[in-house]
Design a protein around this motif. Structure first.
Motif, mmCIF file in Angstrom:
data_model
loop_
_atom_site.group_PDB
_atom_site.id
_atom_site.type_symbol
_atom_site.label_atom_id
_atom_site.label_comp_id
_atom_site.label_asym_id
_atom_site.label_seq_id
_atom_site.Cartn_x
_atom_site.Cartn_y
_atom_site.Cartn_z
ATOM 1 N N ASP A 1 -40.765 51.946 34.541
ATOM 2 C CA ASP A 1 -41.827 50.965 34.671
ATOM 3 C C ASP A 1 -41.293 49.721 35.387
ATOM 4 O O ASP A 1 -40.371 49.077 34.878
ATOM 5 C CB ASP A 1 -42.337 50.590 33.282
ATOM 6 N N PRO A 2 -41.865 49.383 36.536
ATOM 7 C CA PRO A 2 -41.383 48.212 37.269
ATOM 8 C C PRO A 2 -41.557 46.912 36.475
ATOM 9 O O PRO A 2 -40.805 45.957 36.664
ATOM 10 C CB PRO A 2 -42.253 48.167 38.525
ATOM 11 N N VAL A 3 -42.563 46.868 35.593
ATOM 12 C CA VAL A 3 -42.818 45.627 34.859
ATOM 13 C C VAL A 3 -41.708 45.360 33.835
ATOM 14 O O VAL A 3 -41.374 44.213 33.542
ATOM 15 C CB VAL A 3 -44.203 45.685 34.188
ATOM 16 N N GLN B 1 -39.168 43.028 35.016
ATOM 17 C CA GLN B 1 -39.520 41.607 35.025
ATOM 18 C C GLN B 1 -39.315 40.980 33.653
ATOM 19 O O GLN B 1 -38.905 39.826 33.543
ATOM 20 C CB GLN B 1 -40.960 41.435 35.506
ATOM 21 N N VAL C 1 -49.664 37.512 36.226
ATOM 22 C CA VAL C 1 -50.445 38.470 37.023
ATOM 23 C C VAL C 1 -49.632 39.716 37.352
ATOM 24 O O VAL C 1 -49.885 40.409 38.326
ATOM 25 C CB VAL C 1 -50.981 37.835 38.320
ATOM 26 N N SER C 2 -48.624 40.006 36.509
ATOM 27 C CA SER C 2 -47.731 41.120 36.815
ATOM 28 C C SER C 2 -48.329 42.466 36.446
ATOM 29 O O SER C 2 -47.793 43.495 36.806
ATOM 30 C CB SER C 2 -46.436 40.954 36.039
ATOM 31 N N GLY C 3 -49.404 42.437 35.695
ATOM 32 C CA GLY C 3 -49.959 43.700 35.227
ATOM 33 C C GLY C 3 -49.526 44.040 33.815
ATOM 34 O O GLY C 3 -49.747 45.142 33.347
ATOM 35 N N ASP D 1 -53.098 42.082 29.314
ATOM 36 C CA ASP D 1 -53.781 40.797 29.515
ATOM 37 C C ASP D 1 -53.611 39.835 28.353
ATOM 38 O O ASP D 1 -53.503 38.628 28.548
ATOM 39 C CB ASP D 1 -55.281 41.045 29.699
ATOM 40 N N ILE D 2 -53.591 40.358 27.148
ATOM 41 C CA ILE D 2 -53.602 39.487 25.986
ATOM 42 C C ILE D 2 -52.293 38.707 25.882
ATOM 43 O O ILE D 2 -52.247 37.625 25.305
ATOM 44 C CB ILE D 2 -53.906 40.300 24.703
ATOM 45 N N ARG E 1 -50.969 37.036 28.038
ATOM 46 C CA ARG E 1 -51.064 35.768 28.752
ATOM 47 C C ARG E 1 -51.210 34.595 27.783
ATOM 48 O O ARG E 1 -50.692 33.508 28.028
ATOM 49 C CB ARG E 1 -52.286 35.782 29.668
ATOM 50 N N PHE F 1 -53.512 31.284 38.383
ATOM 51 C CA PHE F 1 -54.004 32.346 39.278
ATOM 52 C C PHE F 1 -53.853 31.931 40.740
ATOM 53 O O PHE F 1 -53.205 32.624 41.517
ATOM 54 C CB PHE F 1 -55.460 32.695 38.961
ATOM 55 N N LEU G 1 -60.142 31.312 30.391
ATOM 56 C CA LEU G 1 -59.496 32.562 30.790
ATOM 57 C C LEU G 1 -60.341 33.764 30.381
ATOM 58 O O LEU G 1 -60.606 34.662 31.178
ATOM 59 C CB LEU G 1 -58.102 32.660 30.159
ATOM 60 N N ARG H 1 -59.452 32.401 44.616
ATOM 61 C CA ARG H 1 -58.578 31.844 43.581
ATOM 62 C C ARG H 1 -57.760 32.898 42.814
ATOM 63 O O ARG H 1 -56.562 32.785 42.724
ATOM 64 C CB ARG H 1 -59.368 30.996 42.559
ATOM 65 N N VAL H 2 -58.420 33.884 42.214
ATOM 66 C CA VAL H 2 -57.708 34.804 41.319
ATOM 67 C C VAL H 2 -56.739 35.683 42.090
ATOM 68 O O VAL H 2 -56.837 35.819 43.310
ATOM 69 C CB VAL H 2 -58.682 35.685 40.518
ATOM 70 N N LYS H 3 -55.835 36.285 41.341
ATOM 71 C CA LYS H 3 -54.722 36.978 41.959
ATOM 72 C C LYS H 3 -54.253 38.054 40.997
ATOM 73 O O LYS H 3 -54.348 37.889 39.781
ATOM 74 C CB LYS H 3 -53.647 35.904 42.125
ATOM 75 N N GLN H 4 -53.774 39.177 41.525
ATOM 76 C CA GLN H 4 -53.264 40.222 40.638
ATOM 77 C C GLN H 4 -52.284 41.114 41.387
ATOM 78 O O GLN H 4 -52.540 41.506 42.508
ATOM 79 C CB GLN H 4 -54.437 41.061 40.090
ATOM 80 N N ASP H 5 -51.173 41.426 40.733
ATOM 81 C CA ASP H 5 -50.211 42.359 41.322
ATOM 82 C C ASP H 5 -50.783 43.765 41.329
ATOM 83 O O ASP H 5 -51.499 44.153 40.403
ATOM 84 C CB ASP H 5 -48.922 42.409 40.488
ATOM 85 N N VAL I 1 -49.231 47.530 41.017
ATOM 86 C CA VAL I 1 -47.967 48.022 40.489
ATOM 87 C C VAL I 1 -47.923 49.537 40.631
ATOM 88 O O VAL I 1 -48.850 50.209 40.184
ATOM 89 C CB VAL I 1 -47.835 47.649 38.995
ATOM 90 N N LYS J 1 -49.371 52.416 37.874
ATOM 91 C CA LYS J 1 -50.489 52.064 37.004
ATOM 92 C C LYS J 1 -51.606 51.437 37.824
ATOM 93 O O LYS J 1 -51.411 51.090 38.981
ATOM 94 C CB LYS J 1 -50.049 51.131 35.882
ATOM 95 N N THR K 1 -54.070 48.288 38.035
ATOM 96 C CA THR K 1 -54.379 46.957 37.531
ATOM 97 C C THR K 1 -55.709 46.544 38.145
ATOM 98 O O THR K 1 -56.198 47.204 39.052
ATOM 99 C CB THR K 1 -53.292 45.954 37.936
#
Ligand code: HEM
Ligand SMILES: [Cu+2]
Ligand SMILES: [Cu+2]
Lengths: 627, 239
Positions: free
Chosen positions: A316-318, A321, A382-384, A387-388, A390, A453, B113, B176-180, B182, B185, B187
């Protein structure tokens, strides 16, 4: 005197030989296995590992221990070399913490100049939109190289200040483990050389953060980069262990923890982080290295490396991180806590007033160190990841603002009602406060997820961390250099040149950081070789030009400082023992500090910062019989 | 003490003036791109609240610092300042008061959020695959595959992000918003475009050699135009 009486020359030969031996070992193994003899990546990797060992053997950092294994005793103090000029000890293994402190500092400044030069090259490229003279590949290598070299430089600068100052500040004869101390320094030399060498065997193009899968696929340069970082990490670990033991066990009678000079608290907090977090960056890079070398798919979800090895997928790449930031966020506090300690240490001297809220400042360092361990996920909003996650990382990050605020307000309290002098070290302290303020204040806007973001991975982040690192390390480090220069050399630097340096560098830095944040908000991503000139209603290009000019001004200021030091180290005006009228122990002994710093054990007779209290002192350096 | 009170009154006035000045400066330098999605309004509002706080705290520290530097400068004498070690009430105050700000920002950011990332029952889904160094968009509804992202205005959108090589990041500054994205998986990122226009999708995660050039055209069009475009795509596939 031959060149090879210098340890560093022997070390370089050892490093080269080690590299060759390692490569040979790989070739022989492969031949025995019946594989094709030469494969560049394994050869360079094994060569690099052996080259670090080769350097340490060559320079002689392991000599005493090797003697002991043979049952031969070695002297506890080696002292200055008997048969060689005194300056040669700075180029060889030496166990005196003052020599090691200078070695760290000088090597750190050298790396600062290399990293700065790299930055000026790509800043020139960015002065205008469009690609002028750097190719895309070289640009990518350069930004990563700049980042990592600067991190090495900062770690060395921190090591320099801590090693030189801590034993003096607590009146200890030396560090607890002088041999380990020397080993800790000498790891840095082969480590940084490997990092520089990586540029010549393909470089690496994923930035200092080296996220896989990109870092698992690029050129061979990655392997040398990973191993270089590994060597520096080892240095951090043994160095911090040494500092912790020194601080805990070698204080004189009467110096309770809350009576230490405040810089010692900063070093204590920093060392705690270094000792416990550095492993994580070592492990994360080692895992990528192993993934590259034999195809273990730690960070590889579905066999991207299929051609190379059957052992693929399932990773898993995440995950990388998480491991990486678990070190690298606390690491940013390794960079700044000592600098903030310098600010707290110098303010009372130049304000002629006790440090306001000593205990609060000391404990805020510890609080920052502890909370710093709980915030790594703010780099991953925003790495994937889930979500929670965050939410808790947003809260823990916002919390850091509180102990940071305590420091600022306590500094104001220290100045308020003082009698403030504006010598160059104090100017740099004030510059540090103004710049770290910009860095700190640009943090919470990155911490609240909705505003992160747009800002994440934009140039705004670049502005944020340059402000924190300049305010938290570079400015305080320069303040420390100016402040302790007379103690190290016995000579005074040129005050006018020092002030010119300050008045060039500080406004230039404000422009630089504001410009970087500005182009980020306009929509410029970080780590791009070329940008869209239409951003920010076509204002972006003028900002880039301004940032580039500011960068050159800063570089000029730094050169001015080095020239100032170089000019005055030998022939400057004699500084006297205590030009700043400081109460701290190191200023109660001669300048430059003699081989054995304190003629007699130090006795603590008062509080460290009782400026304004008549007839009080902090320490007495006289033997009890004298008074 | 009376002297101190006078100092504080003067400093407070200066802080107010300086706060406004710093806000004005930052507002002039930090130029936000045009806002083209519903989610931009709350994000920009939070951004401005941050800038006000930054301006105030910057003014607070800098004014007190500069004021102290001027009023308490050593006037050639070698004496020492006041012998004073601290003030516990003050220390507690400046530990507790920032907590209020922290809690305030934590609360509004959390609700915001959840608000801007909440799934919508009838959101329109597009798949975006990042690849070194281009984007490929798949419309599950029609099966269309394009290199340009075409979206209907005023419709909640969900982009499902995938990658088969390295990390990439979906970012349109106006959104504005942004997301990797990956490898391994899927996303996703949600937004509701509310302004017809042409934008640029910019990959915001370093992805190798041509990362800076990893762009894609984004077109937000009216519902009718989108339906037209959609049927053209379907027709093309059936050919
Ligand atoms: C009030 C304190 C601070 C807060 C709330 C804060 C918050 C953050 C956040 C949320 C990010 C991630 C931004 C993103 O990538 O989207 C970030 C990045 C960063 N911060 Fe801070 N920060 C603070 C202080 C510091 C300090 C003291 C340093 C020390 C040098 C520092 C160094 C960095 C660095 C190096 C990065 C970027 C790393 C990278 O992606 O290359 N920050 N900060
Ligand atoms: Cu961080
Ligand atoms: Cu990219």
């Amino acid at each position: 005197m031959s060149l090879f009486s210098l340890g560093i020359a022997r070390g370089l030969v050892g490093q080269t030989l080690g590299m060759l031996v390692g490569m040979l070992l790989t070739v022989v193994t492969r031949v025995l296995l019946g594989w094709e003899a030469w494969a560049a990546e394994p050869a360079w990797t094994v060569g690099a590992v052996c080259s670090i060992i080769g350097f340490l053997l060559g320079v002689g950092a392991l000599d005493d221990w090797l003697q002991w294994t043979k049952g031969i005793d070695t002297p506890l103090h080696h002292g200055p070399p008997a048969d060689k000029p005194a300056w040669t000890r700075y180029f060889s293994v030496d166990y005196n913490h003052k020599v090691i402190g200078v070695q760290y500092t000088v090597w750190g400044i050298l790396l600062l100049m290399v990293g700065g030069t790299v930055a000026m090259i790509f800043r020139t490229e960015l002065a205008q939109a469009g690609l002028q003279f750097l190719g895309l590949g070289l640009y990518n290598s350069f930004i990563g190289m700049h980042g990592m070299i600067m991190i090495f430089a900062i770690l060395l600068g921190v090591g320099g200040m801590a090693n030189y100052l801590v034993p003096l500040l607590i009146g200890a004869e030396d560090m607890a483990f002088p041999r380990l101390n020397a080993l800790g320094f000498w790891f840095n030399v082969p480590g940084s050389l490997l990092l520089l060498l990586s540029l010549f065997i393909g470089g690496w193009d994923a930035g200092w953060t080296a996220y896989p899968p990109l870092s698992a696929r690029g050129p061979i340069g990655y392997q040398l980069f990973f191993l270089g970082v590994f060597a520096i990490g080892l240095s951090s670990i043994v160095g911090s262990l040494n500092l912790l033991v020194t601080l805990l066990c070698m204080r004189p009678q009467g110096m309770s923890l809350f009576r230490m000079p405040i810089f010692c608290w900063a070093v204590f907090a920093t060392s705690l982080i270094q000792l416990t977090a550095t492993q994580l960056i070592g492990v994360s890079f080692l895992m990528v290295s192993v993934q590259r070398a034999i195809g273990m798919g730690f960070f590889d979800p579905r066999g991207i490396l299929g051609e190379i090895s059957p052992l693929v997928g399932g990773g898993d790449p995440v995950l990388f991180q998480h491991l990486f930031w678990f070190y690298s966020h606390p690491a940013v506090y390794i960079f700044v806590l000592p600098g903030l300690g310098i600010i707290s240490e110098l303010l009372p001297v130049f304000s002629r007033k006790p440090l306001f809220g000593y205990k609060w400042i000391a404990l805020s360092s510890m609080a920052i160190a502890i909370v710093g361990f709980l915030v790594w996920g703010h780099h991953m909003f925003v790495s994937g990841y889930n979500d929670i996650l965050r939410v808790p990382f947003m809260y823990s990050t916002l919390l850091v603002a509180i102990p940071t605020g305590v420091k600022f307000f306590s500094w104001l309290g220290t100045m308020w009602g003082g009698k403030i002098h504006f010598d160059t070290p104090m100017l740099f302290v004030l510059g540090a406060i103004s710049v770290f303020l910009i860095g700190g204040l640009s943090g919470p806007i990155l911490a609240t997820v909705p505003t992160d973001f747009p800002l994440h991975d934009s140039y705004f982040v670049v502005g944020h961390f340059h402000a924190t690192m300049f305010g938290g390390f570079v400015f305080p480090f320069f303040a420390a250099l100016y402040f302790w220069f007379p103690k190290v050399t016995g000579r005074m630097y040129n005050e006018t040149l020092g002030k010119i340096h300050f008045f060039i560098m500080t406004p230039a830095f404000w422009v630089q950081t504001l410009g970087q944040m500005g182009v980020g908000v306009m929509g410029m991503r970080r780590r791009i070789a070329d940008y869209d000139p239409s951003l920010g209603n076509y204002q972006i290009e003028s900002w880039h030009l301004a940032v580039t000019i500011a960068g050159f001004a800063i570089a000029f200021g730094v050169l001015l400082m080095l020239w100032n030091f170089f000019q005055n180290a030998e022939v400057g005006v004699a500084a006297g023992d205590n030009p700043w009228r400081s109460r701290s122990p190191e200023w109660q002994i001669p300048s430059p500090v003699p081989e054995h710093s304190f003629a007699a054990p130090l006795r603590v007779v008062g509080e460290p910062y009782d400026y304004g209290l008549a007839d009080s002192g902090y320490v007495s350096t006289a033997t009890p019989g004298d008074d | 003490m009376a002297n101190n009170r006078r100092h504080f009154v003067i400093a407070s006035v200066l802080i107010v003036i300086f706060t406004v000045l710093v806000y004005w400066l930052l507002d002039g330098v930090l130029l936000k791109p045009e806002a083209a999605v519903v989610q931009a309004a709350p994000i920009d509002n939070l951004f401005d609240q941050h800038i006000w706080l930054i301006a105030f705290l910057f003014a607070l520290v800098v004014v007190f610092m500069c004021y102290a530097l001027i009023v308490f400068r050593a006037r050639g004498d070698e004496g020492d300042g006041e012998h004073m070690h601290g003030n516990t009430t003050l220390e507690i105050a400046w530990t507790v008061i920032p907590c209020v700000f922290v809690i305030y920002f934590a609360v509004i950011s959390t609700t915001m959020l959840f608000d801007i990332t909440r799934p919508h029952p009838d959101e329109y889904v597009v798949n975006a695959e990042g690849r070194q160094w281009s984007w490929l968009f798949t419309y599950p509804e029609s099966g269309a595959i394009t290199q340009e992202l075409v979206l209907p205005v005023d419709t909640p959108i969900r982009i499902d992000l995938t990658s088969d090589d390295v990390l990439h990041n979906f970012w349109v500054p106006e959104f504005r918003v942004k997301q990797d994205s990956v490898p391994g998986k899927t996303t996703y990122v949600r937004f509701t475009p509310n302004k017809v226009g042409e934008y640029v999708l910019r990959c915001a995660e370093l992805c190798g050699l041509n990362h800076s050039g990893m762009l894609a055209a984004v077109r937000v069009v009216s519902r009718d135009e989108f339906d037209l475009w959609n049927s053209e795509q379907i027709a093309q596939i059936q050919e």
